[in-house]
Scaffold this motif. Sequence first.
Motif, PDB file in Angstrom:
ATOM      1  N   ILE A  32      17.951  39.194  39.020  1.00  0.00           N
ATOM      2  CA  ILE A  32      16.282  38.981  38.557  1.00  0.00           C
ATOM      3  C   ILE A  32      15.913  37.522  38.277  1.00  0.00           C
ATOM      4  O   ILE A  32      15.291  36.592  38.582  1.00  0.00           O
ATOM      5  N   VAL A  33      17.061  36.822  37.176  1.00  0.00           N
ATOM      6  CA  VAL A  33      16.894  35.769  36.802  1.00  0.00           C
ATOM      7  C   VAL A  33      16.880  34.500  37.900  1.00  0.00           C
ATOM      8  O   VAL A  33      16.080  33.620  37.874  1.00  0.00           O
ATOM      9  N   THR A  34      18.007  34.789  38.672  1.00  0.00           N
ATOM     10  CA  THR A  34      18.498  33.839  39.934  1.00  0.00           C
ATOM     11  C   THR A  34      16.994  33.692  41.011  1.00  0.00           C
ATOM     12  O   THR A  34      16.414  32.788  41.532  1.00  0.00           O
ATOM     13  N   PHE A  35      16.346  34.842  41.090  1.00  0.00           N
ATOM     14  CA  PHE A  35      15.283  35.202  42.151  1.00  0.00           C
ATOM     15  C   PHE A  35      14.060  34.254  41.673  1.00  0.00           C
ATOM     16  O   PHE A  35      13.469  33.682  42.458  1.00  0.00           O
ATOM     17  N   THR A  44       9.726  40.757  42.725  1.00  0.00           N
ATOM     18  CA  THR A  44      10.994  40.248  42.281  1.00  0.00           C
ATOM     19  C   THR A  44      11.711  41.706  41.953  1.00  0.00           C
ATOM     20  O   THR A  44      13.056  41.953  42.212  1.00  0.00           O
ATOM     21  N   PHE A  45      11.098  42.752  41.496  1.00  0.00           N
ATOM     22  CA  PHE A  45      11.701  44.103  41.136  1.00  0.00           C
ATOM     23  C   PHE A  45      12.086  44.566  42.469  1.00  0.00           C
ATOM     24  O   PHE A  45      13.275  45.198  42.515  1.00  0.00           O
ATOM     25  N   THR A  46      11.352  44.684  43.564  1.00  0.00           N
ATOM     26  CA  THR A  46      11.664  45.153  44.653  1.00  0.00           C
ATOM     27  C   THR A  46      12.595  44.391  45.386  1.00  0.00           C
ATOM     28  O   THR A  46      13.678  45.212  46.222  1.00  0.00           O
ATOM     29  N   SER A  47      12.666  43.380  45.430  1.00  0.00           N
ATOM     30  CA  SER A  47      13.484  42.567  46.405  1.00  0.00           C
ATOM     31  C   SER A  47      15.099  42.695  45.898  1.00  0.00           C
ATOM     32  O   SER A  47      15.963  43.063  46.376  1.00  0.00           O
TER      33      SER A  47
END
Length: 387
Positions: free
Chosen positions: A305-308, A278-281
Amino acid sequence: MGAAFLMAMAAVGPGFLTQTAMFTGQMGANFGFAILLCIIADVIVQLNVWRIIVVSGQKAQVIANELFPGLGYVLSGIVALGGLFFNIGNIGGAGLGLNVLFGISPENGAIIAAAIALAIFVVKNALRTMDRAVQILAVVKVAILIYIIWIMAVPYQTAVQHAFMPTKIDFYSIVTIIGGTVGGYISFSGGHRLLEGGLKGKENIRYVNEGALTGIGLASVIRIMLFLAGLAVVMTGYKLAPSNPAASIFQYAAGNFGYKFFGLLLFAAGMTSTLGATFTSVSFLQSATPQTATVKEEKTRKWLIVTFILFSTAVFYFIGNPAKVLVFVGALNGFVLPIALAILLLAANKAKIVGNYTHPRWLTVTGWLVVLFMTYASINTVINLIK
Protein backbone atom coordinates in the motif's frame (compact mmCIF):
# COMPACT_ATOMS: atom_id res chain seq x y z
CA MET A 1 -22.40 -0.64 2.60
CA GLY A 2 -18.61 -0.49 2.88
CA ALA A 3 -18.38 -2.48 -0.35
CA ALA A 4 -21.08 -0.40 -2.07
CA PHE A 5 -19.50 2.94 -1.23
CA LEU A 6 -15.99 1.71 -2.03
CA MET A 7 -17.06 0.56 -5.50
CA ALA A 8 -19.09 3.70 -6.24
CA MET A 9 -16.50 6.15 -4.98
CA ALA A 10 -13.62 4.25 -6.59
CA ALA A 11 -15.48 4.90 -9.86
CA VAL A 12 -16.25 8.57 -9.16
CA GLY A 13 -12.72 9.90 -9.42
CA PRO A 14 -11.04 12.72 -11.39
CA GLY A 15 -11.20 10.58 -14.54
CA PHE A 16 -14.95 10.09 -14.04
CA LEU A 17 -15.46 13.86 -13.77
CA THR A 18 -13.25 14.56 -16.80
CA GLN A 19 -14.84 11.87 -18.98
CA THR A 20 -18.43 12.88 -18.17
CA ALA A 21 -17.82 16.60 -18.72
CA MET A 22 -15.77 16.08 -21.90
CA PHE A 23 -18.32 13.80 -23.59
CA THR A 24 -21.22 16.05 -22.53
CA GLY A 25 -19.42 18.96 -24.19
CA GLN A 26 -18.81 16.95 -27.37
CA MET A 27 -22.13 15.09 -27.69
CA GLY A 28 -24.64 17.19 -25.79
CA ALA A 29 -27.89 15.42 -24.92
CA ASN A 30 -26.90 12.33 -26.97
CA PHE A 31 -24.43 11.42 -24.23
CA GLY A 32 -27.48 10.43 -22.16
CA PHE A 33 -27.81 7.29 -24.31
CA ALA A 34 -24.24 6.26 -23.44
CA ILE A 35 -25.02 6.81 -19.75
CA LEU A 36 -28.17 4.66 -20.03
CA LEU A 37 -26.20 1.81 -21.61
CA CYS A 38 -23.51 2.27 -18.98
CA ILE A 39 -25.98 1.87 -16.10
CA ILE A 40 -27.46 -1.32 -17.60
CA ALA A 41 -24.00 -2.79 -18.21
CA ASP A 42 -22.82 -1.75 -14.73
CA VAL A 43 -25.65 -3.63 -13.00
CA ILE A 44 -25.03 -6.79 -15.03
CA VAL A 45 -21.25 -6.69 -14.51
CA GLN A 46 -21.35 -6.02 -10.78
CA LEU A 47 -24.02 -8.62 -9.97
CA ASN A 48 -22.04 -11.23 -11.90
CA VAL A 49 -18.59 -10.36 -10.56
CA TRP A 50 -19.58 -9.87 -6.92
CA ARG A 51 -21.70 -13.06 -6.83
CA ILE A 52 -19.03 -15.31 -8.25
CA ILE A 53 -16.32 -13.87 -5.98
CA VAL A 54 -18.42 -14.16 -2.81
CA VAL A 55 -19.88 -17.61 -3.60
CA SER A 56 -16.41 -19.01 -4.33
CA GLY A 57 -14.98 -17.25 -1.27
CA GLN A 58 -11.87 -16.37 -3.30
CA LYS A 59 -10.44 -13.27 -4.92
CA ALA A 60 -10.71 -12.92 -8.68
CA GLN A 61 -7.05 -13.75 -9.40
CA VAL A 62 -7.30 -16.98 -7.38
CA ILE A 63 -10.43 -17.94 -9.33
CA ALA A 64 -8.61 -17.24 -12.62
CA ASN A 65 -5.65 -19.41 -11.59
CA GLU A 66 -7.95 -22.29 -10.66
CA LEU A 67 -9.69 -21.93 -14.02
CA PHE A 68 -6.39 -21.98 -15.92
CA PRO A 69 -2.97 -22.06 -14.19
CA GLY A 70 -1.13 -18.76 -14.67
CA LEU A 71 -4.22 -16.83 -15.79
CA GLY A 72 -4.55 -15.24 -12.35
CA TYR A 73 -1.10 -13.68 -12.61
CA VAL A 74 -1.98 -12.19 -16.00
CA LEU A 75 -5.25 -10.79 -14.61
CA SER A 76 -3.42 -9.39 -11.56
CA GLY A 77 -0.89 -7.69 -13.80
CA ILE A 78 -3.34 -5.92 -16.10
CA VAL A 79 -5.70 -4.92 -13.29
CA ALA A 80 -2.92 -3.59 -11.03
CA LEU A 81 -1.28 -1.73 -13.93
CA GLY A 82 -4.55 -0.04 -14.84
CA GLY A 83 -5.10 0.79 -11.17
CA LEU A 84 -1.62 2.31 -10.95
CA PHE A 85 -2.17 4.57 -13.98
CA PHE A 86 -5.52 5.67 -12.60
CA ASN A 87 -4.00 6.26 -9.19
CA ILE A 88 -1.50 8.74 -10.62
CA GLY A 89 -4.48 10.72 -11.88
CA ASN A 90 -6.34 10.21 -8.59
CA ILE A 91 -3.50 11.59 -6.47
CA GLY A 92 -2.98 14.40 -8.97
CA GLY A 93 -6.69 15.18 -8.94
CA ALA A 94 -6.75 15.44 -5.15
CA GLY A 95 -3.68 17.71 -5.34
CA LEU A 96 -5.38 19.92 -7.95
CA GLY A 97 -8.44 20.11 -5.72
CA LEU A 98 -6.32 21.46 -2.86
CA ASN A 99 -4.71 23.86 -5.35
CA VAL A 100 -8.13 25.29 -6.25
CA LEU A 101 -9.21 25.50 -2.61
CA PHE A 102 -6.09 26.90 -0.96
CA GLY A 103 -3.73 28.03 -3.74
CA ILE A 104 -0.96 25.57 -2.86
CA SER A 105 0.88 23.93 -5.75
CA PRO A 106 -0.76 20.78 -7.18
CA GLU A 107 2.45 18.87 -6.45
CA ASN A 108 2.43 19.80 -2.76
CA GLY A 109 -1.31 19.14 -2.68
CA ALA A 110 -0.64 15.63 -4.01
CA ILE A 111 1.85 15.02 -1.20
CA ILE A 112 -0.75 16.10 1.39
CA ALA A 113 -3.39 13.87 -0.23
CA ALA A 114 -0.96 10.92 -0.24
CA ALA A 115 -0.18 11.49 3.44
CA ILE A 116 -3.91 11.45 4.29
CA ALA A 117 -4.44 8.24 2.30
CA LEU A 118 -1.48 6.54 3.99
CA ALA A 119 -2.75 7.61 7.41
CA ILE A 120 -6.13 6.01 6.67
CA PHE A 121 -4.56 2.73 5.56
CA VAL A 122 -1.95 2.26 8.29
CA VAL A 123 -4.12 3.00 11.35
CA LYS A 124 -5.70 0.27 13.44
CA ASN A 125 -9.04 -0.91 11.96
CA ALA A 126 -7.95 0.49 8.59
CA LEU A 127 -10.88 -1.05 6.67
CA ARG A 128 -13.45 0.59 8.93
CA THR A 129 -11.60 3.92 8.76
CA MET A 130 -11.49 3.65 4.95
CA ASP A 131 -15.24 2.91 4.82
CA ARG A 132 -16.10 5.95 6.96
CA ALA A 133 -13.82 8.27 5.00
CA VAL A 134 -15.31 7.13 1.68
CA GLN A 135 -18.89 7.54 2.95
CA ILE A 136 -18.28 11.09 4.27
CA LEU A 137 -16.64 12.14 1.00
CA ALA A 138 -19.55 10.60 -0.96
CA VAL A 139 -22.01 12.85 0.91
CA VAL A 140 -19.82 15.87 0.06
CA LYS A 141 -19.87 14.99 -3.66
CA VAL A 142 -23.63 14.52 -3.84
CA ALA A 143 -24.36 17.71 -1.86
CA ILE A 144 -22.18 19.81 -4.19
CA LEU A 145 -23.85 18.45 -7.33
CA ILE A 146 -27.36 18.93 -5.89
CA TYR A 147 -26.50 22.61 -5.29
CA ILE A 148 -25.16 23.09 -8.84
CA ILE A 149 -28.24 21.48 -10.43
CA TRP A 150 -30.53 23.51 -8.17
CA ILE A 151 -29.15 26.83 -9.43
CA MET A 152 -29.11 25.77 -13.12
CA ALA A 153 -31.90 25.66 -15.72
CA VAL A 154 -31.60 21.97 -16.56
CA PRO A 155 -33.19 20.79 -19.88
CA TYR A 156 -34.66 17.58 -18.42
CA GLN A 157 -37.01 16.86 -21.36
CA THR A 158 -34.21 17.05 -23.94
CA ALA A 159 -31.98 14.85 -21.80
CA VAL A 160 -34.62 12.13 -21.41
CA GLN A 161 -35.62 12.23 -25.09
CA HIS A 162 -32.06 11.77 -26.39
CA ALA A 163 -31.24 9.14 -23.77
CA PHE A 164 -33.80 6.83 -25.40
CA MET A 165 -33.68 8.18 -28.96
CA PRO A 166 -30.16 9.43 -29.68
CA THR A 167 -29.33 11.12 -32.97
CA LYS A 168 -25.67 10.13 -32.65
CA ILE A 169 -23.94 7.11 -31.05
CA ASP A 170 -20.26 7.23 -30.14
CA PHE A 171 -18.69 3.87 -29.18
CA TYR A 172 -15.58 5.52 -27.74
CA SER A 173 -17.69 7.33 -25.14
CA ILE A 174 -19.55 4.11 -24.27
CA VAL A 175 -16.38 2.04 -23.87
CA THR A 176 -14.71 4.80 -21.87
CA ILE A 177 -17.44 5.45 -19.32
CA ILE A 178 -18.27 1.76 -18.81
CA GLY A 179 -14.55 1.13 -18.39
CA GLY A 180 -14.32 4.08 -16.03
CA THR A 181 -17.22 2.81 -13.89
CA VAL A 182 -16.82 -0.98 -13.78
CA GLY A 183 -13.68 -1.64 -15.84
CA GLY A 184 -10.29 -2.72 -14.58
CA TYR A 185 -9.89 -2.75 -10.81
CA ILE A 186 -13.26 -1.06 -10.10
CA SER A 187 -15.43 -4.09 -10.92
CA PHE A 188 -13.58 -6.11 -8.27
CA SER A 189 -13.34 -3.49 -5.50
CA GLY A 190 -16.72 -4.26 -3.91
CA GLY A 191 -16.42 -8.05 -4.20
CA HIS A 192 -12.95 -8.06 -2.65
CA ARG A 193 -14.16 -5.70 0.09
CA LEU A 194 -16.94 -8.17 0.99
CA LEU A 195 -14.36 -10.96 1.27
CA GLU A 196 -12.21 -8.77 3.52
CA GLY A 197 -15.31 -8.29 5.68
CA GLY A 198 -15.68 -12.06 6.03
CA LEU A 199 -18.69 -12.59 3.73
CA LYS A 200 -18.29 -15.86 1.80
CA GLY A 201 -20.62 -18.48 0.38
CA LYS A 202 -24.00 -18.45 -1.36
CA GLU A 203 -25.80 -17.70 1.93
CA ASN A 204 -24.46 -14.12 1.63
CA ILE A 205 -25.85 -13.42 -1.86
CA ARG A 206 -28.40 -10.94 -0.44
CA TYR A 207 -25.50 -8.74 0.70
CA VAL A 208 -24.08 -8.97 -2.82
CA ASN A 209 -27.36 -7.75 -4.32
CA GLU A 210 -27.78 -4.93 -1.81
CA GLY A 211 -24.16 -3.77 -2.09
CA ALA A 212 -23.86 -3.98 -5.88
CA LEU A 213 -27.16 -2.22 -6.61
CA THR A 214 -26.48 0.49 -4.01
CA GLY A 215 -22.98 1.09 -5.40
CA ILE A 216 -24.13 1.29 -9.02
CA GLY A 217 -27.09 3.46 -8.01
CA LEU A 218 -24.87 5.96 -6.20
CA ALA A 219 -22.28 6.16 -9.01
CA SER A 220 -25.06 6.51 -11.61
CA VAL A 221 -26.85 9.29 -9.71
CA ILE A 222 -23.60 11.27 -9.51
CA ARG A 223 -22.88 10.79 -13.23
CA ILE A 224 -26.43 11.81 -14.20
CA MET A 225 -26.27 14.95 -12.03
CA LEU A 226 -22.92 15.97 -13.52
CA PHE A 227 -24.26 15.28 -17.05
CA LEU A 228 -27.37 17.40 -16.42
CA ALA A 229 -25.30 20.26 -15.02
CA GLY A 230 -22.96 20.07 -18.01
CA LEU A 231 -25.84 19.86 -20.47
CA ALA A 232 -27.44 22.97 -18.95
CA VAL A 233 -24.18 24.84 -19.58
CA VAL A 234 -23.55 23.44 -23.08
CA MET A 235 -27.08 24.25 -24.31
CA THR A 236 -26.50 27.94 -23.58
CA GLY A 237 -23.82 27.86 -26.28
CA TYR A 238 -20.94 27.98 -23.80
CA LYS A 239 -17.89 25.92 -24.80
CA LEU A 240 -16.32 23.88 -22.01
CA ALA A 241 -12.56 24.38 -21.64
CA PRO A 242 -10.77 21.36 -23.19
CA SER A 243 -8.05 21.50 -20.53
CA ASN A 244 -10.53 21.16 -17.66
CA PRO A 245 -14.12 20.66 -18.88
CA ALA A 246 -15.53 19.72 -15.46
CA ALA A 247 -14.22 22.93 -13.85
CA SER A 248 -15.85 24.93 -16.65
CA ILE A 249 -19.29 23.64 -15.64
CA PHE A 250 -18.96 24.80 -12.04
CA GLN A 251 -17.32 28.11 -12.91
CA TYR A 252 -20.05 28.98 -15.41
CA ALA A 253 -22.80 27.93 -13.01
CA ALA A 254 -21.64 29.79 -9.91
CA GLY A 255 -18.59 31.89 -10.75
CA ASN A 256 -15.62 31.78 -8.40
CA PHE A 257 -17.80 30.25 -5.65
CA GLY A 258 -18.67 27.40 -8.01
CA TYR A 259 -15.01 27.00 -8.91
CA LYS A 260 -14.15 26.57 -5.22
CA PHE A 261 -16.93 24.00 -4.95
CA PHE A 262 -15.36 22.17 -7.85
CA GLY A 263 -12.05 22.16 -5.97
CA LEU A 264 -13.73 20.45 -3.02
CA LEU A 265 -15.44 17.96 -5.35
CA LEU A 266 -12.16 17.22 -7.12
CA PHE A 267 -10.35 16.67 -3.82
CA ALA A 268 -13.10 14.33 -2.59
CA ALA A 269 -13.09 12.44 -5.92
CA GLY A 270 -9.32 12.10 -5.92
CA MET A 271 -9.22 10.83 -2.34
CA THR A 272 -11.99 8.24 -2.69
CA SER A 273 -10.56 6.89 -5.94
CA THR A 274 -7.07 6.75 -4.42
CA LEU A 275 -8.43 4.62 -1.57
CA GLY A 276 -10.40 2.38 -3.96
CA ALA A 277 -7.60 1.94 -6.50
CA THR A 278 -5.00 1.25 -3.82
CA PHE A 279 -7.15 -1.23 -1.86
CA THR A 280 -8.19 -3.23 -4.94
CA SER A 281 -4.86 -3.17 -6.78
CA VAL A 282 -2.99 -4.31 -3.66
CA SER A 283 -5.57 -7.07 -3.15
CA PHE A 284 -4.50 -8.33 -6.60
CA LEU A 285 -0.77 -7.87 -6.02
CA GLN A 286 -0.77 -9.72 -2.70
CA SER A 287 -1.26 -13.20 -4.03
CA ALA A 288 -2.90 -15.30 -6.70
CA THR A 289 -3.14 -18.40 -4.49
CA PRO A 290 -5.53 -19.17 -1.61
CA GLN A 291 -4.03 -18.29 1.77
CA THR A 292 -4.87 -17.14 5.27
CA ALA A 293 -4.12 -13.66 6.57
CA THR A 294 -0.99 -14.15 8.68
CA VAL A 295 0.91 -11.38 10.46
CA LYS A 296 3.61 -11.55 7.77
CA GLU A 297 1.05 -11.15 5.00
CA GLU A 298 -0.51 -8.16 6.75
CA LYS A 299 2.92 -6.50 6.90
CA THR A 300 3.43 -7.26 3.20
CA ARG A 301 0.04 -5.72 2.46
CA LYS A 302 0.92 -2.49 4.29
CA TRP A 303 4.26 -2.21 2.47
CA LEU A 304 2.51 -2.74 -0.88
CA ILE A 305 0.00 0.00 0.00
CA VAL A 306 2.76 2.43 0.98
CA THR A 307 4.75 1.65 -2.18
CA PHE A 308 1.68 1.95 -4.44
CA ILE A 309 0.71 5.37 -3.08
CA LEU A 310 4.26 6.76 -2.91
CA PHE A 311 5.04 5.63 -6.48
CA SER A 312 1.83 7.22 -7.82
CA THR A 313 2.63 10.46 -5.98
CA ALA A 314 6.24 10.52 -7.20
CA VAL A 315 5.19 10.06 -10.84
CA PHE A 316 2.74 12.94 -10.55
CA TYR A 317 5.23 15.15 -8.70
CA PHE A 318 8.11 14.71 -11.15
CA ILE A 319 6.36 14.14 -14.47
CA GLY A 320 3.37 16.44 -14.11
CA ASN A 321 -0.36 16.38 -14.51
CA PRO A 322 -1.53 13.14 -16.16
CA ALA A 323 -5.06 14.46 -16.79
CA LYS A 324 -4.76 13.78 -20.53
CA VAL A 325 -4.37 10.04 -19.95
CA LEU A 326 -7.38 9.75 -17.62
CA VAL A 327 -9.85 9.38 -20.50
CA PHE A 328 -7.48 7.00 -22.33
CA VAL A 329 -7.05 4.81 -19.23
CA GLY A 330 -10.83 4.67 -18.86
CA ALA A 331 -10.96 3.26 -22.38
CA LEU A 332 -8.14 0.84 -21.53
CA ASN A 333 -10.14 -0.45 -18.55
CA GLY A 334 -13.03 -0.93 -20.97
CA PHE A 335 -10.82 -3.38 -22.88
CA VAL A 336 -9.96 -5.25 -19.67
CA LEU A 337 -13.63 -5.65 -18.70
CA PRO A 338 -14.71 -8.29 -21.26
CA ILE A 339 -11.60 -10.37 -20.46
CA ALA A 340 -12.16 -10.27 -16.69
CA LEU A 341 -15.93 -10.83 -16.94
CA ALA A 342 -15.48 -13.78 -19.33
CA ILE A 343 -13.06 -15.43 -16.88
CA LEU A 344 -15.55 -15.20 -14.02
CA LEU A 345 -18.51 -16.34 -16.14
CA LEU A 346 -16.55 -19.46 -17.12
CA ALA A 347 -15.64 -20.03 -13.47
CA ALA A 348 -19.32 -19.81 -12.44
CA ASN A 349 -19.89 -23.23 -14.04
CA LYS A 350 -16.94 -24.98 -12.36
CA ALA A 351 -18.00 -27.01 -9.30
CA LYS A 352 -14.44 -27.00 -7.92
CA ILE A 353 -14.69 -23.20 -7.71
CA VAL A 354 -18.33 -22.49 -6.76
CA GLY A 355 -19.37 -25.86 -5.28
CA ASN A 356 -23.06 -26.71 -5.73
CA TYR A 357 -24.05 -23.12 -6.52
CA THR A 358 -26.07 -22.58 -9.72
CA HIS A 359 -25.52 -19.19 -11.32
CA PRO A 360 -28.80 -17.57 -12.52
CA ARG A 361 -29.34 -18.07 -16.24
CA TRP A 362 -30.36 -14.45 -16.79
CA LEU A 363 -27.10 -13.23 -15.29
CA THR A 364 -25.10 -15.68 -17.42
CA VAL A 365 -26.86 -14.66 -20.65
CA THR A 366 -26.73 -10.91 -20.00
CA GLY A 367 -23.13 -11.24 -18.77
CA TRP A 368 -22.02 -12.82 -22.05
CA LEU A 369 -23.98 -10.16 -23.97
CA VAL A 370 -21.94 -7.49 -22.15
CA VAL A 371 -18.73 -9.39 -22.99
CA LEU A 372 -19.69 -9.49 -26.69
CA PHE A 373 -20.85 -5.86 -26.77
CA MET A 374 -17.76 -4.51 -24.99
CA THR A 375 -15.48 -6.59 -27.25
CA TYR A 376 -17.24 -5.22 -30.35
CA ALA A 377 -17.30 -1.65 -29.04
CA SER A 378 -13.62 -1.83 -28.03
CA ILE A 379 -12.58 -3.11 -31.48
CA ASN A 380 -14.75 -0.45 -33.13
CA THR A 381 -13.05 2.19 -30.97
CA VAL A 382 -9.56 1.02 -31.98
CA ILE A 383 -10.49 1.05 -35.67
CA ASN A 384 -11.85 4.61 -35.42
CA LEU A 385 -8.77 5.79 -33.49
CA ILE A 386 -6.48 4.33 -36.18
CA LYS A 387 -8.46 6.10 -38.90
